[in-house]
Scaffold this motif. Structure first.
Motif, mmCIF file in Angstrom:
data_model
loop_
_atom_site.group_PDB
_atom_site.id
_atom_site.type_symbol
_atom_site.label_atom_id
_atom_site.label_comp_id
_atom_site.label_asym_id
_atom_site.label_seq_id
_atom_site.Cartn_x
_atom_site.Cartn_y
_atom_site.Cartn_z
ATOM 1 N N THR A 199 0.839 -1.199 0.000
ATOM 2 C CA THR A 199 0.000 0.000 0.000
ATOM 3 C C THR A 199 0.870 1.245 0.000
ATOM 4 N N ASP A 200 0.251 2.367 -0.278
ATOM 5 C CA ASP A 200 0.902 3.671 -0.124
ATOM 6 C C ASP A 200 0.951 3.980 1.369
ATOM 7 N N VAL A 201 2.134 4.247 1.890
ATOM 8 C CA VAL A 201 2.292 4.417 3.335
ATOM 9 C C VAL A 201 1.501 5.612 3.866
ATOM 10 N N LEU A 202 1.348 6.651 3.062
ATOM 11 C CA LEU A 202 0.579 7.815 3.506
ATOM 12 C C LEU A 202 -0.901 7.464 3.643
ATOM 13 N N ASP A 203 -1.387 6.580 2.765
ATOM 14 C CA ASP A 203 -2.762 6.094 2.893
ATOM 15 C C ASP A 203 -2.919 5.277 4.167
ATOM 16 N N ALA A 204 -1.899 4.476 4.473
ATOM 17 C CA ALA A 204 -1.939 3.649 5.688
ATOM 18 C C ALA A 204 -2.010 4.525 6.930
ATOM 19 N N TRP A 205 -1.232 5.589 6.947
ATOM 20 C CA TRP A 205 -1.258 6.524 8.080
ATOM 21 C C TRP A 205 -2.637 7.167 8.197
ATOM 22 N N GLU A 206 -3.196 7.529 7.051
ATOM 23 C CA GLU A 206 -4.495 8.195 7.035
ATOM 24 C C GLU A 206 -5.590 7.281 7.600
ATOM 25 N N LYS A 207 -5.507 6.014 7.265
ATOM 26 C CA LYS A 207 -6.541 5.059 7.680
ATOM 27 C C LYS A 207 -6.358 4.560 9.107
ATOM 28 N N LYS A 208 -5.099 4.282 9.470
ATOM 29 C CA LYS A 208 -4.839 3.621 10.757
ATOM 30 C C LYS A 208 -4.315 4.549 11.849
ATOM 31 N N GLY A 209 -3.781 5.696 11.463
ATOM 32 C CA GLY A 209 -3.223 6.619 12.455
ATOM 33 C C GLY A 209 -1.805 6.293 12.857
ATOM 34 N N SER A 210 -1.429 5.019 12.774
ATOM 35 C CA SER A 210 -0.074 4.583 13.093
ATOM 36 C C SER A 210 0.310 3.440 12.160
ATOM 37 N N LEU A 211 1.602 3.286 11.914
ATOM 38 C CA LEU A 211 2.064 2.228 11.023
ATOM 39 C C LEU A 211 2.240 0.894 11.732
ATOM 40 N N TYR A 212 2.150 0.922 13.071
ATOM 41 C CA TYR A 212 2.280 -0.313 13.843
ATOM 42 C C TYR A 212 1.553 -0.124 15.163
ATOM 43 N N GLU A 213 0.980 -1.179 15.677
ATOM 44 C CA GLU A 213 0.134 -1.074 16.873
ATOM 45 C C GLU A 213 0.926 -0.892 18.165
ATOM 46 N N GLY A 214 2.214 -1.182 18.135
ATOM 47 C CA GLY A 214 3.049 -0.992 19.323
ATOM 48 C C GLY A 214 4.185 -0.018 19.046
ATOM 49 N N LYS A 215 5.119 0.088 19.972
ATOM 50 C CA LYS A 215 6.261 0.994 19.810
ATOM 51 C C LYS A 215 7.163 0.506 18.676
ATOM 52 N N TYR A 216 7.554 1.438 17.822
ATOM 53 C CA TYR A 216 8.419 1.039 16.712
ATOM 54 C C TYR A 216 9.450 2.119 16.382
ATOM 55 N N ASP A 217 10.489 1.686 15.665
ATOM 56 C CA ASP A 217 11.489 2.590 15.116
ATOM 57 C C ASP A 217 11.381 2.554 13.593
ATOM 58 N N LEU A 218 11.392 3.717 12.967
ATOM 59 C CA LEU A 218 11.336 3.822 11.515
ATOM 60 C C LEU A 218 12.758 3.829 10.969
ATOM 61 N N ILE A 219 13.090 2.831 10.168
ATOM 62 C CA ILE A 219 14.422 2.721 9.569
ATOM 63 C C ILE A 219 14.238 2.461 8.082
ATOM 64 N N ALA A 220 14.689 3.390 7.239
ATOM 65 C CA ALA A 220 14.364 3.263 5.821
ATOM 66 C C ALA A 220 15.221 4.143 4.929
ATOM 67 N N ASN A 221 15.303 3.736 3.672
ATOM 68 C CA ASN A 221 15.849 4.558 2.602
ATOM 69 C C ASN A 221 14.639 5.171 1.902
ATOM 70 N N LEU A 222 14.343 6.428 2.203
ATOM 71 C CA LEU A 222 13.091 7.036 1.754
ATOM 72 C C LEU A 222 13.194 7.632 0.351
ATOM 73 N N PRO A 223 12.128 7.509 -0.439
ATOM 74 C CA PRO A 223 12.087 8.207 -1.729
ATOM 75 C C PRO A 223 12.157 9.714 -1.486
ATOM 76 N N TYR A 224 12.992 10.399 -2.233
ATOM 77 C CA TYR A 224 13.194 11.835 -2.022
ATOM 78 C C TYR A 224 11.893 12.625 -2.081
ATOM 79 N N TYR A 225 11.028 12.269 -3.034
ATOM 80 C CA TYR A 225 9.877 13.131 -3.329
ATOM 81 C C TYR A 225 8.829 13.169 -2.222
ATOM 82 N N ILE A 226 8.831 12.163 -1.331
ATOM 83 C CA ILE A 226 7.865 12.200 -0.221
ATOM 84 C C ILE A 226 8.550 12.100 1.143
#
Length: 266
Positions: free
Chosen positions: A86-113
């Motif tokens: 899915t599009d991660v921004l859509d996931a945030w919009e729908k769920k409010g969080s990307l994971y139900e518990g505590k998490y760390d975001l580790i990623a190589n992000l696309p520049y444009y978003i």
């Protein structure tokens, strides 16, 4: 490497440098948090992440989903890895969080978003630490301090929502396939999860930095009554000559509180 052509529309640049991959892993916080990865691509970073912690990855590219499902079939079966198409921004919009518990975001992000993703991660109360590779110019804005020419609204927000923010190291274009036209940097942010910014604060900062080279008072006088603004400057002992990048995050927060309270009374 799999015969996959990077798609410009998804801002894909596949990280292939094992030295960089290892340095990212070494930068991971020593905690029990889950890991969320955005845009795993061909899974080179993912392969390293799942060795240490359970990981959830969000991938929008249908062509990569099949490759990742095959490459991480064992980890998926053992429930150490979850791949969400899915599009991660859509996931945030729908769920409010990307994971139900505590998490760390580790990623190589696309520049444009990248900027949008980081700002959403700031708002996600379950996200505690952020280690992301982004365009160096943008990373400098997030990690800048007052007085730095790069200090902007992004730096103010980062200072207010974090316990620590800094650039870890730069990554040259040749570390990717295809190589981007700019240098990348690894941004590290340890969030202060007790802080929640008022939604209108970003609008206030937009006015403050509307003309970065002008005096802050000049920018604000176009949206705030000059006498009221003068009173705020006097109460907070702010020099009238200061430009936006010369004012601390703490002072911006105090100014906003006074502006908001003044409008309520008015």
């Amino acid at each position: 490497m799999e015969k996959v052509i990077a798609k410009k529309k998804f801002g894909q640049n596949f990280l292939k440098d094992h030295t960089v991959l290892n340095k990212i892993i070494q930068s991971m916080p020593n905690n029990n948090n889950h890991i969320v990865e955005i845009g795993p691509g061909l899974g080179d970073l993912t392969k390293n992440l799942v060795k240490y912690k359970d990981t959830t990855a969000y991938e929008v590219d249908t062509d990569l989903i099949g490759i990742l499902n095959s490459k991480f079939a064992k980890e998926i079966e053992e429930k150490r890895f979850e791949l969400i198409h899915t599009d991660v921004l859509d996931a945030w919009e729908k769920k409010g969080s990307l994971y139900e518990g505590k998490y760390d975001l580790i990623a190589n992000l696309p520049y444009y978003i990248a900027t949008n993703i980081i700002l959403r991660a700031f708002e996600d109360v379950n996200c505690e630490n952020i280690i992301v590779m982004i365009q160096k110019e943008v990373a400098e804005k997030f990690s800048a301090n007052e007085g730095d020419k790069e200090f902007s609204s992004l730096g103010v927000i980062t200072k207010l929502v974090s316990k620590e923010s800094r650039l870890l190291f730069d990554v040259p274009p040749e570390s990717f396939d295809p190589p981007p036209k700019v240098t990348s940097s690894i941004l590290y942010v340890s969030k202060d999860t007790n802080v929640e910014l008022d939604k209108d604060f970003k609008k206030f900062l937009k006015a403050c930095f509307s003309q970065p080279r002008k005096k802050l008072s000049k920018n604000l006088s176009s949206v705030i009554d000059k006498e009221f603004l003068s009173n705020i400057y006097n109460e907070l002992n702010i020099k009238e000559t200061l430009r936006p990048h010369e004012v601390s995050a703490s002072l911006y927060s105090q100014m906003y509180t006074k502006v908001k309270n003044g409008k309520k009374r008015g």
